[in-house]
Design a protein around this motif. Structure first.
Motif, PDB file in Angstrom:
ATOM      1  N   ASP A 102     135.838  -9.711 -37.209  1.00 39.46           N
ATOM      2  CA  ASP A 102     135.250 -10.303 -36.185  1.00 39.46           C
ATOM      3  C   ASP A 102     133.796 -10.636 -36.669  1.00 39.46           C
ATOM      4  O   ASP A 102     132.852 -10.098 -36.424  1.00 39.46           O
ATOM      5  N   ALA A 154     131.446 -14.241 -37.156  1.00 40.41           N
ATOM      6  CA  ALA A 154     131.535 -15.909 -37.136  1.00 40.41           C
ATOM      7  C   ALA A 154     131.335 -16.614 -38.402  1.00 40.41           C
ATOM      8  O   ALA A 154     132.296 -17.370 -38.636  1.00 40.41           O
ATOM      9  N   GLN A 200     123.855 -20.784 -35.359  1.00 43.89           N
ATOM     10  CA  GLN A 200     124.146 -20.739 -33.900  1.00 43.89           C
ATOM     11  C   GLN A 200     125.418 -21.678 -33.904  1.00 43.89           C
ATOM     12  O   GLN A 200     126.281 -21.073 -32.849  1.00 43.89           O
ATOM     13  N   SER A 257     128.221 -19.261 -34.736  1.00 45.21           N
ATOM     14  CA  SER A 257     128.527 -18.226 -33.762  1.00 45.21           C
ATOM     15  C   SER A 257     129.211 -18.804 -32.395  1.00 45.21           C
ATOM     16  O   SER A 257     129.976 -18.181 -31.653  1.00 45.21           O
ATOM     17  N   ASP A 258     128.538 -19.962 -31.698  1.00 45.69           N
ATOM     18  CA  ASP A 258     129.305 -20.606 -30.682  1.00 45.69           C
ATOM     19  C   ASP A 258     130.768 -21.124 -30.996  1.00 45.69           C
ATOM     20  O   ASP A 258     131.499 -20.667 -30.115  1.00 45.69           O
ATOM     21  N   TRP A 304     132.922 -19.614 -33.011  1.00 42.19           N
ATOM     22  CA  TRP A 304     133.519 -18.398 -33.099  1.00 42.19           C
ATOM     23  C   TRP A 304     133.679 -17.793 -31.544  1.00 42.19           C
ATOM     24  O   TRP A 304     135.077 -17.292 -31.487  1.00 42.19           O
ATOM     25  N   THR A 305     132.907 -17.765 -30.885  1.00 40.96           N
ATOM     26  CA  THR A 305     133.048 -17.239 -29.548  1.00 40.96           C
ATOM     27  C   THR A 305     133.960 -18.094 -28.602  1.00 40.96           C
ATOM     28  O   THR A 305     134.708 -17.501 -27.894  1.00 40.96           O
ATOM     29  N   GLU A 306     133.949 -19.556 -28.932  1.00 41.87           N
ATOM     30  CA  GLU A 306     134.832 -20.411 -28.213  1.00 41.87           C
ATOM     31  C   GLU A 306     136.444 -20.005 -28.650  1.00 41.87           C
ATOM     32  O   GLU A 306     136.886 -19.870 -27.848  1.00 41.87           O
ATOM     33  N   LYS A 353     137.436 -16.925 -29.761  1.00 41.65           N
ATOM     34  CA  LYS A 353     137.802 -15.857 -29.118  1.00 41.65           C
ATOM     35  C   LYS A 353     137.868 -15.737 -27.733  1.00 41.65           C
ATOM     36  O   LYS A 353     138.822 -15.109 -27.302  1.00 41.65           O
ATOM     37  N   THR A 354     137.384 -16.924 -27.169  1.00 40.58           N
ATOM     38  CA  THR A 354     137.498 -17.064 -25.587  1.00 40.58           C
ATOM     39  C   THR A 354     139.100 -17.386 -25.495  1.00 40.58           C
ATOM     40  O   THR A 354     139.803 -16.985 -24.628  1.00 40.58           O
ATOM     41  N   PHE A 398     141.304 -16.925 -27.709  1.00 39.21           N
ATOM     42  CA  PHE A 398     142.179 -15.689 -28.189  1.00 39.21           C
ATOM     43  C   PHE A 398     142.378 -14.791 -26.930  1.00 39.21           C
ATOM     44  O   PHE A 398     143.335 -14.382 -26.902  1.00 39.21           O
TER      45      PHE A 398
END
Lengths: 371, 287
Positions: free
Chosen positions: A187, A189, A356, A359-360, A362-364, A366-367, A369
């Motif tokens: 986990d 990014a 940034q 990170s964004d 990777w968050t997208e 994961k969201t 996932f």
């Protein structure tokens, strides 16, 4: 009515608690300032080191040897993330002598003026260092050396030798439809984007087409069993057969195999993998710069390295002489595979905007996932 | 000196230090954080920072923040609901049915999890919930051949872990509220012909509502900001806004964005309580 008032207080109380959590983070900003009161008081007889905890420089037996040889005591302060390291250096100028800096962060530290150039003539083992790391532009700025390469490692593929009779050759194995719910990533990014970039044939550090990276990572969804965040978690989940193949660290893979007797194989896929190395730097206005040079020299000394690597376990040394002095074994085989080393892309400094963006992204992913 | 000025002095000297402390440790850093959330770069970067609304704008312009926020709020409601479902009956039994040393012993058992580190608690759950874990093995022992149970890295795992962590808050607040209810009120209800259920619904529940509200607030707020438990127990299913906020501080070092997101979360909490509070006050007021 009293009961009701109490309820209201309870409600308000917790809002304050929440604020306190946010506030505590801000406090951390100021807290770093306090130690500088005593910074030069004991400078002559000691070397102050800033590093991750339990990462070579704080081995007791080694510090005793160092003390005997030089008469210097080594004092430690620790960080838990690279950005914390930078924060500590900025808020406590002139406090630290030796700082362990990752290749991707050395540049940033020299840019910010928190580390100073190193006089390589004072470091007797400097000539033995592997030029691939020693002369890396990541450790230099305006023609001066700001870091001495120390240890390095690989982030590539760890797999179960029970499931894979032969080492998987390609990174594409992670996307293999047969491996539904059998794959793990860390986990992280930057690591995720790096592998997405390698898998889509792009420059790992500065991929031009982030949309392609995102698409590739999203395609991994049916295969993802978990996201790991620590070596311990990796080992426990691997043992419980939560996944069969994962992005993993070379040093950890060797520990999993040798110390925990897990059936772990480690391979650098043909598309390449992530390489990293750590350097040793000297803090700006270090209270004991002379001692700092001595300590760096001691840290890259083959005698220290062989003892550290064989007794405790360490990443590969950037010192050729130290690697040559190592007994034969898995680690020596892995770290001497020149063809595999050629396939590595080394972690370079990222700009804030890139960080940034990753990170964004990777968050997208994961969201998606989690859906 | 008149008694009133003396009282005033007493209040000032007794509460003054506490308020001063709160002002210094909570409001000043919080204000610094609020100011930070309007800057375009962290003040540690040696370049001048300027005012911007981009950090707040990012929340609305980037599509992934909204589902993360929704999931966090959902998680908060689920965990609060289960804490209430388990905690209220436990508190009732403790306050009204169990007496003496048993009560002390059970209290100890309830508070016990508080004495262990939160991380330890969560990691021990990973051992219980994973396949070949304690739950799985006991099910297999009782029903050989039953399908293997692997709860780890799922949404229920996050709810289980968080409910366990926050349950004591609900039990303790409800216990205090329930214990304060005079038993004779319940006896009066019964003697006037109400059934046990009606007595509970019309007398006990409204009187204990303040306990439920403060318990719910104590649980809901930290849960919607949680990031450690969802990550460790939820795997890919545990995405929350709290995790993204943490990442702004530890990975991207974008403190301004992290604090802006924190304040948005705080605003959401305040809005939710703003909506619920009048309703709950009305319910409590009937008693």
């Amino acid at each position: 009515m009293t009961g009701k008032t109490r309820g209201l207080n309870g409600g308000l109380g917790i809002v304050s608690r929440r604020k306190f959590v946010a506030g505590a983070s801000a406090l951390a900003l100021g807290a770093g300032v306090a130690p500088f009161i005593s910074r030069r008081a004991m400078a002559a007889g000691e070397v102050k080191v800033l590093n991750w905890q339990g990462y070579g420089t704080d081995e007791k037996w080694a510090l005793e040897i160092f003390k005997k040889a030089t008469g210097l005591d080594v004092v430690h302060d620790y960080y838990n993330s690279e950005s914390e390291m930078i924060t500590k250096l900025q808020t406590n100028p002139g406090t630290y002598d030796v700082i362990v800096t990752n290749s991707a962060w050395n540049d940033r530290a020299s840019d910010l003026g928190v580390i100073q150039p190193i006089d390589t003539a004072q470091i007797s083992h400097y000539g033995d260092l592997n030029p691939a790391f020693r002369d890396s532009p990541l450790l230099e700025a305006d023609g001066k050396v700001y870091g001495v390469s120390w240890v390095w490692g690989i982030t590539a593929i760890g797999y179960s030798t029970e499931v894979f009779k032969e080492a998987p050759k390609s990174l594409e194995t992670l996307w293999d439809a047969k491996l539904a719910k059998r794959v793990s990533l860390r986990d992280d990014a930057i690591e995720a984007v790096s592998f997405g970039a390698i898998a889509t044939g792009q420059d790992m550090n500065h991929p031009k087409d982030l949309a392609k990276v995102k698409e590739k990572l999203l395609a991994l969804k049916p295969n993802i069993a978990m996201l790991w965040s620590s070596e311990d978690e990796w080992n426990k989940s691997f043992q419980a057969k939560t996944f069969d193949i994962s992005v993993y660290w070379s040093g950890s893979a060797l520990r999993s195999k040798n110390n925990f007797k897990l059936p772990v194989g480690f391979v650098v896929p043909e598309e390449g993998a992530v390489g990293w190395f750590d350097g040793l730097a000297i803090g700006k206005d270090a209270p004991n710069a002379e001692g700092a040079h001595k300590f760096i020299d001691f840290m890259i000394d083959p005698t220290f390295y062989v003892e550290w690597a064989t007794k405790i376990g360490a990443p590969a040394s950037a010192n050729n002489a130290a690697m040559a002095a190592m007994p034969e074994g898995d680690d020596k085989t892995l770290y001497s595979d020149q063809a595999a080393i050629k396939r590595l892309q080394f972690m370079a400094p990222l700009t804030d905007e890139e960080r940034q963006a990753y990170s964004d992204l990777w968050t997208e992913v994961k969201t998606e996932f989690a859906k | 000196m008149t008694p009133t000025t003396r009282t005033r002095w007493a209040i000032l000297t007794l509460t003054g230090p506490a308020y001063l402390w709160l002002a210094c440790t909570i409001f000043l850093p919080l204000l610094a954080m609020l100011a930070l959330s309007f800057l375009d770069k962290s003040p540690l970067v040696p370049k001048p920072a300027s005012f911007t609304l981009d950090n707040y704008g990012a929340y609305f312009s980037k599509g992934f923040y909204w589902p993360l926020t929704l999931w966090s709020i959902q998680l908060g409601f689920w965990v609060t609901f289960f804490c209430l479902l388990i905690g209220y009956p436990a508190a009732y039994a403790l306050a009204k049915r169990i007496k003496g040393r048993w009560r002390e012993a059970i209290f100890l058992l309830i508070v016990l999890p508080f004495w262990s580190n939160a991380l330890v608690r969560i990691f021990s759950w990973t051992m219980v919930l994973r396949s070949n874990g304690i739950v799985d093995m006991s099910v297999q022992a009782m029903f050989p051949g039953a399908p293997s149970i692997d709860l780890l890295y799922s949404y229920p795992a996050v709810i289980i872990g968080l409910t366990h962590s926050y349950l004591p808050y609900m039990i303790l607040t409800c216990y205090i509220a329930l214990q304060a209810i005079d038993d004779s009120l319940m006896e009066a209800g019964r003697s006037l012909g109400a059934t046990a259920f009606t007595t509970f619904r019309r007398v006990v529940l409204p009187l204990s509502l303040p306990g439920i509200i403060s318990g719910a607030a104590l649980i809901f707020v930290p849960v919607i900001g949680s990031f450690m438990e969802p990550r460790i127990l939820g795997g890919t299913k545990g995405a929350t806004l709290g995790m993204n906020i943490e990442e702004q501080f530890t990975v991207t070092a974008n403190w301004p964005l992290g604090s802006a997101l924190s304040f948005i979360l705080l605003a959401i909490v305040l809005i939710i309580f703003g909506i619920l509070y009048p309703f709950l006050r009305k319910q409590g007021g009937e008693a």
